[in-house]
Design a protein around this motif. Structure first.
Motif, PDB file in Angstrom:
ATOM      1  N   THR A   5       0.869  -1.176   0.000  1.00 47.79           N
ATOM      2  CA  THR A   5       0.000   0.000   0.000  1.00 47.79           C
ATOM      3  C   THR A   5       0.903   1.222   0.000  1.00 47.79           C
ATOM      4  O   THR A   5       1.751   1.370   0.888  1.00 47.79           O
ATOM      5  CB  THR A   5      -0.921   0.020   1.233  1.00 47.79           C
ATOM      6  N   ILE A   6       0.763   2.073  -0.998  1.00 45.91           N
ATOM      7  CA  ILE A   6       1.583   3.276  -1.079  1.00 45.91           C
ATOM      8  C   ILE A   6       0.672   4.500  -1.053  1.00 45.91           C
ATOM      9  O   ILE A   6      -0.519   4.405  -1.348  1.00 45.91           O
ATOM     10  CB  ILE A   6       2.481   3.273  -2.335  1.00 45.91           C
ATOM     11  N   ARG A   7       1.249   5.650  -0.723  1.00 43.46           N
ATOM     12  CA  ARG A   7       0.467   6.878  -0.630  1.00 43.46           C
ATOM     13  C   ARG A   7       0.831   7.796  -1.795  1.00 43.46           C
ATOM     14  O   ARG A   7       2.001   8.136  -1.994  1.00 43.46           O
ATOM     15  CB  ARG A   7       0.718   7.592   0.697  1.00 43.46           C
ATOM     16  N   LEU A  13      -4.459   6.426  -0.768  1.00 44.27           N
ATOM     17  CA  LEU A  13      -3.751   5.162  -0.675  1.00 44.27           C
ATOM     18  C   LEU A  13      -3.982   4.339  -1.933  1.00 44.27           C
ATOM     19  O   LEU A  13      -5.121   4.216  -2.398  1.00 44.27           O
ATOM     20  CB  LEU A  13      -4.210   4.384   0.560  1.00 44.27           C
ATOM     21  N   LEU A  14      -2.909   3.785  -2.470  1.00 47.11           N
ATOM     22  CA  LEU A  14      -2.953   2.985  -3.687  1.00 47.11           C
ATOM     23  C   LEU A  14      -2.471   1.584  -3.393  1.00 47.11           C
ATOM     24  O   LEU A  14      -1.538   1.390  -2.603  1.00 47.11           O
ATOM     25  CB  LEU A  14      -2.084   3.623  -4.776  1.00 47.11           C
ATOM     26  N   GLN A  15      -3.072   0.604  -4.060  1.00 47.97           N
ATOM     27  CA  GLN A  15      -2.713  -0.799  -3.862  1.00 47.97           C
ATOM     28  C   GLN A  15      -1.875  -1.285  -5.038  1.00 47.97           C
ATOM     29  O   GLN A  15      -2.222  -1.054  -6.201  1.00 47.97           O
ATOM     30  CB  GLN A  15      -3.975  -1.654  -3.731  1.00 47.97           C
ATOM     31  N   VAL A  16      -0.770  -1.972  -4.727  1.00 42.56           N
ATOM     32  CA  VAL A  16       0.130  -2.498  -5.755  1.00 42.56           C
ATOM     33  C   VAL A  16       0.453  -3.953  -5.422  1.00 42.56           C
ATOM     34  O   VAL A  16       0.783  -4.273  -4.271  1.00 42.56           O
ATOM     35  CB  VAL A  16       1.447  -1.693  -5.840  1.00 42.56           C
ATOM     36  N   HIS A  17       0.375  -4.808  -6.414  1.00 46.09           N
ATOM     37  CA  HIS A  17       0.691  -6.223  -6.254  1.00 46.09           C
ATOM     38  C   HIS A  17       1.956  -6.525  -7.051  1.00 46.09           C
ATOM     39  O   HIS A  17       2.075  -6.132  -8.219  1.00 46.09           O
ATOM     40  CB  HIS A  17      -0.476  -7.080  -6.727  1.00 46.09           C
ATOM     41  N   LEU A  18       2.897  -7.213  -6.412  1.00 45.27           N
ATOM     42  CA  LEU A  18       4.203  -7.458  -7.016  1.00 45.27           C
ATOM     43  C   LEU A  18       4.508  -8.954  -7.036  1.00 45.27           C
ATOM     44  O   LEU A  18       4.112  -9.701  -6.138  1.00 45.27           O
ATOM     45  CB  LEU A  18       5.301  -6.729  -6.246  1.00 45.27           C
ATOM     46  N   ALA A  56      -5.788   0.713 -10.277  1.00 46.09           N
ATOM     47  CA  ALA A  56      -6.083   2.133 -10.475  1.00 46.09           C
ATOM     48  C   ALA A  56      -7.005   2.609  -9.364  1.00 46.09           C
ATOM     49  O   ALA A  56      -7.872   1.865  -8.893  1.00 46.09           O
ATOM     50  CB  ALA A  56      -6.745   2.343 -11.835  1.00 46.09           C
ATOM     51  N   ARG A  57      -6.804   3.849  -8.939  1.00 45.48           N
ATOM     52  CA  ARG A  57      -7.654   4.359  -7.857  1.00 45.48           C
ATOM     53  C   ARG A  57      -9.130   4.248  -8.255  1.00 45.48           C
ATOM     54  O   ARG A  57      -9.497   4.464  -9.410  1.00 45.48           O
ATOM     55  CB  ARG A  57      -7.272   5.766  -7.432  1.00 45.48           C
ATOM     56  N   GLY A  58      -9.941   3.876  -7.293  1.00 42.90           N
ATOM     57  CA  GLY A  58     -11.349   3.635  -7.562  1.00 42.90           C
ATOM     58  C   GLY A  58     -11.633   2.228  -8.038  1.00 42.90           C
ATOM     59  O   GLY A  58     -12.794   1.881  -8.270  1.00 42.90           O
ATOM     60  N   GLY A  61     -11.470  -1.740  -4.683  1.00 39.97           N
ATOM     61  CA  GLY A  61     -12.485  -2.199  -3.744  1.00 39.97           C
ATOM     62  C   GLY A  61     -12.479  -1.432  -2.443  1.00 39.97           C
ATOM     63  O   GLY A  61     -13.375  -1.611  -1.607  1.00 39.97           O
ATOM     64  N   GLN A  62     -11.483  -0.563  -2.262  1.00 36.89           N
ATOM     65  CA  GLN A  62     -11.421   0.263  -1.067  1.00 36.89           C
ATOM     66  C   GLN A  62     -11.939   1.665  -1.379  1.00 36.89           C
ATOM     67  O   GLN A  62     -11.614   2.233  -2.431  1.00 36.89           O
ATOM     68  CB  GLN A  62      -9.987   0.340  -0.544  1.00 36.89           C
ATOM     69  N   PRO A  63     -12.741   2.248  -0.488  1.00 35.08           N
ATOM     70  CA  PRO A  63     -13.301   3.580  -0.738  1.00 35.08           C
ATOM     71  C   PRO A  63     -12.218   4.636  -0.898  1.00 35.08           C
ATOM     72  O   PRO A  63     -11.191   4.600  -0.210  1.00 35.08           O
ATOM     73  CB  PRO A  63     -14.152   3.852   0.507  1.00 35.08           C
ATOM     74  N   LEU A  64     -12.442   5.575  -1.792  1.00 37.36           N
ATOM     75  CA  LEU A  64     -11.541   6.719  -1.918  1.00 37.36           C
ATOM     76  C   LEU A  64     -11.810   7.690  -0.775  1.00 37.36           C
ATOM     77  O   LEU A  64     -12.953   7.901  -0.375  1.00 37.36           O
ATOM     78  CB  LEU A  64     -11.751   7.413  -3.265  1.00 37.36           C
TER      79      LEU A  64
END
Length: 278
Positions: A5-7, A13-18, A56-58, A61-64
Motif C-alpha cells: 500500500t503506497i500513498r 492510498l494505492l494498492q500495488v501487487h508485485l 487504479a484508484r477507484g 475495492g477500497q473507498p476513496l
C-alpha cells in the motif's frame, strides 16, 4: 507474491501487487477491472521479470478518501508516484484499454524519459467519434451516444458497463450476453462491488481525451496488440495507431476480443519478451 500500500502525492492510498524478480514491467489494467486481470500472464512472465500490478484508484475495492472524482490525469500521476516510490528510473509498461490511455497521458505529461519500452493493447487514442474521426468506439460513438451511456451508467452502472462491452462489434459477446451466460453473471457480480461515482468520473475523462498528438512522439520500442474481433475497434484503428508511432510493431490476434493478451497469454508474453530484448 507481495502486496504493498503506497500513498500518492495527494494523500490517497494505492494498492500495488508485485511478483517475480529481474527487469520490472508495469501492467496497467482496463476500466472497471483490477490487478487480477493480468493473472494469465503471471506464469509466462513472472519467472523472468518483476511484475508490478497496481489497482487504479477507484478500482481496488477500497473507498476513496481524498478525491471522489478522479480523472485520467490523476491516474497518470499515480503511475509516476508509483515509480518514484520504488525508485524506478525507467520501466517497461503495458497498458490495456484504460491502461493504454493512462500511459498516453503519462507520455503527454512527462514524455518517454520514465519508460524504456511500451505496449498498448486494443485501444484508440480518441474514444469519441465525429465527422472527422471514425476510429473511436464502434466507429460511431458520437457525443449523443456518449451521453446516453452516461445516463445509463447513472441509472444502472453494472448493466450499462456490460452493455457497452456486449453490444458492440463482437457478435459472440452479444449472443452470450443476451442468453446471460455464466461469464456475464460473474462480471455483473464484480461490477456490483465497484463504487460507481469515481468510475463514472474516470470514464468521463477518458471520453473527453484525445491522444492522437502523443503518438508520433513515442520514441521507444513499442508493441501494439489488437484483437480481430474486438468489441470496440476495427483494424482501421489499429493501423492508424501503428502508422503514428515510429517503428511500432503491430500484432493482430485472430478471433480475439478486446483482451487479446488474455486469449493468447503465451504468445503475448513471447512478443513482449522479444520487445524487451530490443
Amino acid at each position: 507474491m507481495k502486496h504493498d500500500t503506497i500513498r500518492a502525492d495527494d494523500g490517497e492510498l494505492l494498492q500495488v501487487h508485485l511478483m517475480g524478480s529481474g527487469t520490472p514491467i508495469l501492467l496497467l489494467h482496463g476500466w472497471t477491472s483490477n490487478h487480477a486481470a493480468w493473472s494469465p500472464l503471471l506464469e509466462p512472465l513472472g519467472e523472468n521479470y518483476r511484475l508490478l500490478r497496481p489497482d487504479a484508484r477507484g478500482h481496488s475495492g477500497q473507498p476513496l478518501t481524498v478525491n471522489q472524482a478522479p480523472d485520467v490525469k490523476r491516474l497518470a500521476r499515480d503511475v509516476i508516484n508509483l515509480l518514484d516510490f520504488y525508485g524506478i528510473e525507467r520501466i517497461a509498461a503495458v497498458g490495456h484499454s484504460m491502461g493504454a490511455l493512462t500511459l498516453w497521458q503519462c507520455l503527454r505529461d512527462v514524455g518517454t524519459d520514465r519508460f524504456s519500452h511500451l505496449a498498448f493493447i486494443d485501444q484508440s487514442p480518441k474514444l469519441l467519434t465525429d465527422a472527422t474521426w471514425q476510429n473511436g468506439i464502434y466507429g460511431n460513438f458520437d457525443s449523443a451516444h456518449a451521453q446516453r451511456l452516461l445516463d445509463d451508467l447513472g441509472t444502472d452502472f453494472p448493466e450499462a458497463v456490460l452493455r457497452l462491452i456486449a453490444l458492440g462489434l463482437n457478435s459472440k459477446a452479444r449472443e452470450t450476453y443476451l442468453r446471460n451466460s455464466s461469464g456475464w453473471r460473474a462480471a455483473r457480480e464484480a461490477l456490483n462491488r465497484i463504487d460507481p461515482a469515481p468510475a463514472i468520473a474516470i470514464w468521463q475523462s477518458l471520453v473527453a481525451a484525445d491522444y492522437r498528438d502523443v503518438l508520433p512522439k513515442i520514441d521507444v520500442p513499442t508493441l501494439l496488440a489488437y484483437g480481430t474481433a474486438s468489441n470496440f475497434y476495427t483494424a482501421d484503428t489499429a493501423h492508424f495507431v501503428a502508422s503514428q508511432i515510429p517503428a511500432a510493431r503491430l500484432s493482430f490476434y485472430d478471433g480475439a476480443d478486446h483482451c487479446p493478451h488474455l486469449l493468447q497469454p503465451d504468445r503475448f508474453a513471447a512478443e513482449l519478451t522479444e520487445l524487451l530484448n530490443q
